[in-house]
Design a protein around this motif. Structure first.
Motif, PDB file in Angstrom:
ATOM      1  N   PRO A   1       0.875  -1.645   0.093  1.00 31.35           N
ATOM      2  CA  PRO A   1      -0.063  -0.016   0.291  1.00 31.35           C
ATOM      3  C   PRO A   1       0.609   1.822  -0.286  1.00 31.35           C
ATOM      4  O   PRO A   1       0.687   2.521  -0.506  1.00 31.35           O
ATOM      5  N   THR A   2       2.201   1.426  -0.007  1.00 32.70           N
ATOM      6  CA  THR A   2       2.795   2.227  -0.047  1.00 32.70           C
ATOM      7  C   THR A   2       4.034   2.574  -0.857  1.00 32.70           C
ATOM      8  O   THR A   2       3.970   4.177  -1.644  1.00 32.70           O
ATOM      9  N   CYS A   3       4.540   1.772  -1.492  1.00 32.17           N
ATOM     10  CA  CYS A   3       5.035   2.108  -2.519  1.00 32.17           C
ATOM     11  C   CYS A   3       5.025   1.033  -4.204  1.00 32.17           C
ATOM     12  O   CYS A   3       5.561   0.922  -4.506  1.00 32.17           O
ATOM     13  N   GLY A   4       3.836   0.278  -3.381  1.00 26.62           N
ATOM     14  CA  GLY A   4       3.572  -0.706  -4.935  1.00 26.62           C
ATOM     15  C   GLY A   4       3.997  -1.726  -5.506  1.00 26.62           C
ATOM     16  O   GLY A   4       3.804  -2.119  -6.361  1.00 26.62           O
ATOM     17  N   MET A   5       5.294  -2.588  -4.848  1.00 26.17           N
ATOM     18  CA  MET A   5       6.061  -3.572  -5.408  1.00 26.17           C
ATOM     19  C   MET A   5       4.765  -4.997  -4.807  1.00 26.17           C
ATOM     20  O   MET A   5       4.194  -5.431  -3.788  1.00 26.17           O
ATOM     21  N   LEU A   6       4.835  -5.781  -5.083  1.00 28.19           N
ATOM     22  CA  LEU A   6       4.280  -6.899  -5.295  1.00 28.19           C
ATOM     23  C   LEU A   6       4.677  -7.619  -4.533  1.00 28.19           C
ATOM     24  O   LEU A   6       6.362  -8.458  -4.747  1.00 28.19           O
ATOM     25  N   ILE A   7       3.758  -8.630  -3.694  1.00 30.77           N
ATOM     26  CA  ILE A   7       4.697  -8.974  -2.965  1.00 30.77           C
ATOM     27  C   ILE A   7       3.479 -10.738  -2.954  1.00 30.77           C
ATOM     28  O   ILE A   7       2.245 -10.013  -2.546  1.00 30.77           O
ATOM     29  N   GLU A   8       4.540 -11.614  -2.842  1.00 23.48           N
ATOM     30  CA  GLU A   8       3.360 -12.851  -2.709  1.00 23.48           C
ATOM     31  C   GLU A   8       3.831 -13.503  -1.221  1.00 23.48           C
ATOM     32  O   GLU A   8       4.718 -13.540  -0.573  1.00 23.48           O
ATOM     33  N   ARG A   9       2.136 -13.721  -0.326  1.00 23.61           N
ATOM     34  CA  ARG A   9       2.583 -13.573   0.878  1.00 23.61           C
ATOM     35  C   ARG A   9       2.400 -15.583   0.805  1.00 23.61           C
ATOM     36  O   ARG A   9       1.890 -16.343  -0.070  1.00 23.61           O
ATOM     37  N   LYS A  10       3.544 -16.017   1.740  1.00 25.17           N
ATOM     38  CA  LYS A  10       4.720 -17.203   1.526  1.00 25.17           C
ATOM     39  C   LYS A  10       4.113 -17.977   2.996  1.00 25.17           C
ATOM     40  O   LYS A  10       3.967 -19.210   3.409  1.00 25.17           O
ATOM     41  N   GLU A  11       4.080 -16.992   4.178  1.00 24.29           N
ATOM     42  CA  GLU A  11       4.083 -17.394   5.147  1.00 24.29           C
ATOM     43  C   GLU A  11       2.997 -17.349   5.979  1.00 24.29           C
ATOM     44  O   GLU A  11       1.581 -17.024   5.655  1.00 24.29           O
ATOM     45  N   MET A  12       2.908 -17.630   6.932  1.00 25.00           N
ATOM     46  CA  MET A  12       1.324 -17.610   7.520  1.00 25.00           C
ATOM     47  C   MET A  12       0.623 -16.950   8.417  1.00 25.00           C
ATOM     48  O   MET A  12      -0.280 -16.718   9.140  1.00 25.00           O
ATOM     49  N   CYS A  13       1.598 -15.763   8.711  1.00 29.54           N
ATOM     50  CA  CYS A  13       0.534 -14.650   9.255  1.00 29.54           C
ATOM     51  C   CYS A  13       0.369 -13.874   8.209  1.00 29.54           C
ATOM     52  O   CYS A  13       0.614 -13.442   7.202  1.00 29.54           O
TER      53      CYS A  13
ATOM     54  N   TYR B   1       0.850 -10.270   9.320  1.00 29.81           N
ATOM     55  CA  TYR B   1       1.687  -8.982   9.177  1.00 29.81           C
ATOM     56  C   TYR B   1       2.797  -9.311   7.969  1.00 29.81           C
ATOM     57  O   TYR B   1       3.460 -10.524   8.251  1.00 29.81           O
ATOM     58  N   ILE B   2       3.273  -8.047   7.015  1.00 28.78           N
ATOM     59  CA  ILE B   2       4.483  -8.143   7.103  1.00 28.78           C
ATOM     60  C   ILE B   2       4.928  -6.964   6.484  1.00 28.78           C
ATOM     61  O   ILE B   2       4.847  -5.916   6.058  1.00 28.78           O
ATOM     62  N   ILE B   3       6.537  -7.370   6.002  1.00 30.66           N
ATOM     63  CA  ILE B   3       7.301  -5.868   5.645  1.00 30.66           C
ATOM     64  C   ILE B   3       7.624  -6.413   4.616  1.00 30.66           C
ATOM     65  O   ILE B   3       8.489  -7.046   3.908  1.00 30.66           O
ATOM     66  N   CYS B   4       7.296  -4.945   3.713  1.00 27.25           N
ATOM     67  CA  CYS B   4       7.698  -4.796   3.001  1.00 27.25           C
ATOM     68  C   CYS B   4       8.998  -4.608   3.195  1.00 27.25           C
ATOM     69  O   CYS B   4       9.738  -3.784   2.815  1.00 27.25           O
ATOM     70  N   THR B   5      10.113  -5.307   1.943  1.00 23.58           N
ATOM     71  CA  THR B   5      11.262  -5.147   1.633  1.00 23.58           C
ATOM     72  C   THR B   5      11.665  -3.940   0.986  1.00 23.58           C
ATOM     73  O   THR B   5      13.512  -4.114   0.969  1.00 23.58           O
ATOM     74  N   ARG B   6      10.951  -3.236   0.428  1.00 25.58           N
ATOM     75  CA  ARG B   6      11.860  -1.963  -0.860  1.00 25.58           C
ATOM     76  C   ARG B   6      11.505  -1.114   0.333  1.00 25.58           C
ATOM     77  O   ARG B   6      12.578  -0.258   0.349  1.00 25.58           O
ATOM     78  N   CYS B   7      10.221  -0.437   1.533  1.00 28.15           N
ATOM     79  CA  CYS B   7       9.704   0.108   1.559  1.00 28.15           C
ATOM     80  C   CYS B   7       9.549   0.491   3.606  1.00 28.15           C
ATOM     81  O   CYS B   7      10.158   1.213   3.966  1.00 28.15           O
ATOM     82  N   LYS B   8      10.238  -0.899   3.809  1.00 29.55           N
ATOM     83  CA  LYS B   8      10.299  -1.109   5.255  1.00 29.55           C
ATOM     84  C   LYS B   8       9.010  -1.442   5.273  1.00 29.55           C
ATOM     85  O   LYS B   8       8.837  -0.859   7.130  1.00 29.55           O
TER      86      LYS B   8
ATOM     87  N   PRO C   1      -0.319   1.455  -6.106  1.00 27.48           N
ATOM     88  CA  PRO C   1       0.215   2.892  -5.533  1.00 27.48           C
ATOM     89  C   PRO C   1       1.977   3.369  -6.212  1.00 27.48           C
ATOM     90  O   PRO C   1       2.517   2.327  -6.213  1.00 27.48           O
ATOM     91  N   ALA C   2       1.967   3.985  -6.578  1.00 27.77           N
ATOM     92  CA  ALA C   2       3.518   5.588  -7.433  1.00 27.77           C
ATOM     93  C   ALA C   2       4.232   5.497  -6.131  1.00 27.77           C
ATOM     94  O   ALA C   2       3.800   6.589  -4.949  1.00 27.77           O
ATOM     95  N   TRP C   3       5.140   5.485  -5.832  1.00 31.63           N
ATOM     96  CA  TRP C   3       6.154   5.510  -4.709  1.00 31.63           C
ATOM     97  C   TRP C   3       7.111   6.543  -3.956  1.00 31.63           C
ATOM     98  O   TRP C   3       7.325   6.906  -5.469  1.00 31.63           O
ATOM     99  N   ASN C   4       6.267   7.435  -3.636  1.00 30.90           N
ATOM    100  CA  ASN C   4       6.475   8.933  -3.351  1.00 30.90           C
ATOM    101  C   ASN C   4       7.780   8.812  -2.561  1.00 30.90           C
ATOM    102  O   ASN C   4       6.981   8.858  -1.100  1.00 30.90           O
ATOM    103  N   ARG C   5       8.827   8.987  -2.620  1.00 33.94           N
ATOM    104  CA  ARG C   5       9.950   8.566  -1.838  1.00 33.94           C
ATOM    105  C   ARG C   5      10.062   9.668  -0.830  1.00 33.94           C
ATOM    106  O   ARG C   5      10.868   9.717   0.127  1.00 33.94           O
ATOM    107  N   THR C   6       9.771  10.783  -1.834  1.00 35.19           N
ATOM    108  CA  THR C   6      10.083  12.080  -0.597  1.00 35.19           C
ATOM    109  C   THR C   6       8.723  12.401   0.278  1.00 35.19           C
ATOM    110  O   THR C   6       9.305  13.502   1.934  1.00 35.19           O
TER     111      THR C   6
END
Length: 281
Positions: free
Chosen positions: A202-214, A216-223, A259-264
């Protein structure tokens, strides 16, 4: 990249050798020579290489210590410089080339919106994240007329501009958006909730496939940590539920925009207002 097991030279006075267990693997073989990192934890060159390689393979371009602080379950997480990693991991020339190329690419992907011009192959950074029509200044200069290409299909631009959905080339489609719309579902076992198995952060738009059971997930790009079910930030979602309970909000449907990430903006932002959204209809 795999070769003989690496070992330190015991006569190397530039390294600080210690007789402690390896904080990456837990190995405590007294015959293995280990060094102390800047954070105070011990490693050997093989475990350090494997750990940092695993971070790169998970799209991280910085290196941090995985050890637990003494007497706690809290991670050290002190960042190591690449120079320190290269020295203490005894990286080979081949490993150095791999590490440096991957780190450069991952860092550029985080801080720049760039692609290669389909005409002259120069690197182009996109300034307006809501406009797919991008002008190449090199081609424009060489051709003596404006040359624009489509950021989505990577062909010379056709049709009116600016546009955020597509150009007029027949095969211009958003592959990432199609992936989101056509993905299957997954049951998150901890909470027994069914939701789409692929989400756009929802913040940076990076596609993430859920492989874990929980959920909650931390995006590897925007953290930013968010809920895979309701797409709210964990900070908001966890106020009314936890990792094993249903969210206060219903399961968010398959996303129809990225979403297109606004890095600023603040990287910890949780509201959609802090990202630019490009909706494809």
């Amino acid at each position: 990249m795999e070769g003989e097991e690496k070992r330190y030279d015991p006569k190397d006075t530039t390294l600080k050798f210690v007789k402690r267990k390896d904080e990456v693997t837990g190995d405590d073989d007294p015959d293995v020579l280990r060094v102390e990192m800047s954070c105070g934890h011990a490693v050997d060159p093989n475990s350090l290489t494997l750990w940092c390689r695993s971070l790169i393979d998970q799209s991280h371009f910085t290196f941090h210590c995985p050890a637990e602080k003494e007497g706690t379950k809290e991670k050290c997480n002190k960042q190591w410089s690449y120079v320190e990693v290269r020295r203490h991991a005894l990286l080979t020339d081949e490993e150095q080339m791999y590490f440096e190329e991957k780190v450069a690419t991952l860092a550029a992907a985080k801080y720049c919106e760039y692609k290669w011009c389909p005409e002259c192959k120069s690197c182009i950074e996109r300034k307006d994240l809501t406009n797919l029509s991008v002008r190449c200044t090199i081609c424009t200069t060489e051709k003596r007329k404006s040359y624009e290409f489509c950021w989505q299909c990577m062909k010379e631009w056709k049709g009116r501009a600016p546009r955020s959905d597509r150009c007029d080339n027949e095969d211009c489609t958003n592959i990432q958006l199609e992936t989101l719309i056509n993905c299957g579902t997954k049951i998150l076992e901890y909470s027994n909730i069914t939701c789409p198995k692929i989400r756009a952060c929802p913040t940076c738009g990076m596609l993430i496939e859920r492989k874990e059971m929980c959920k909650y997930i931390i995006c590897t790009r925007c953290k930013v940590e968010f809920c895979f079910v309701c797409l709210q930030s964990k900070l908001i979602c966890s106020k009314s539920s936890n990792y094993s309970n249903a969210c206060a909000k219903p399961v968010a449907p398959k996303q129809t925009s990225i979403p297109a990430w606004n890095r600023t903006s603040n990287s910890n932002a949780s509201s959609a207002a802090e990202s630019s959204w490009c909706t494809i209809s």
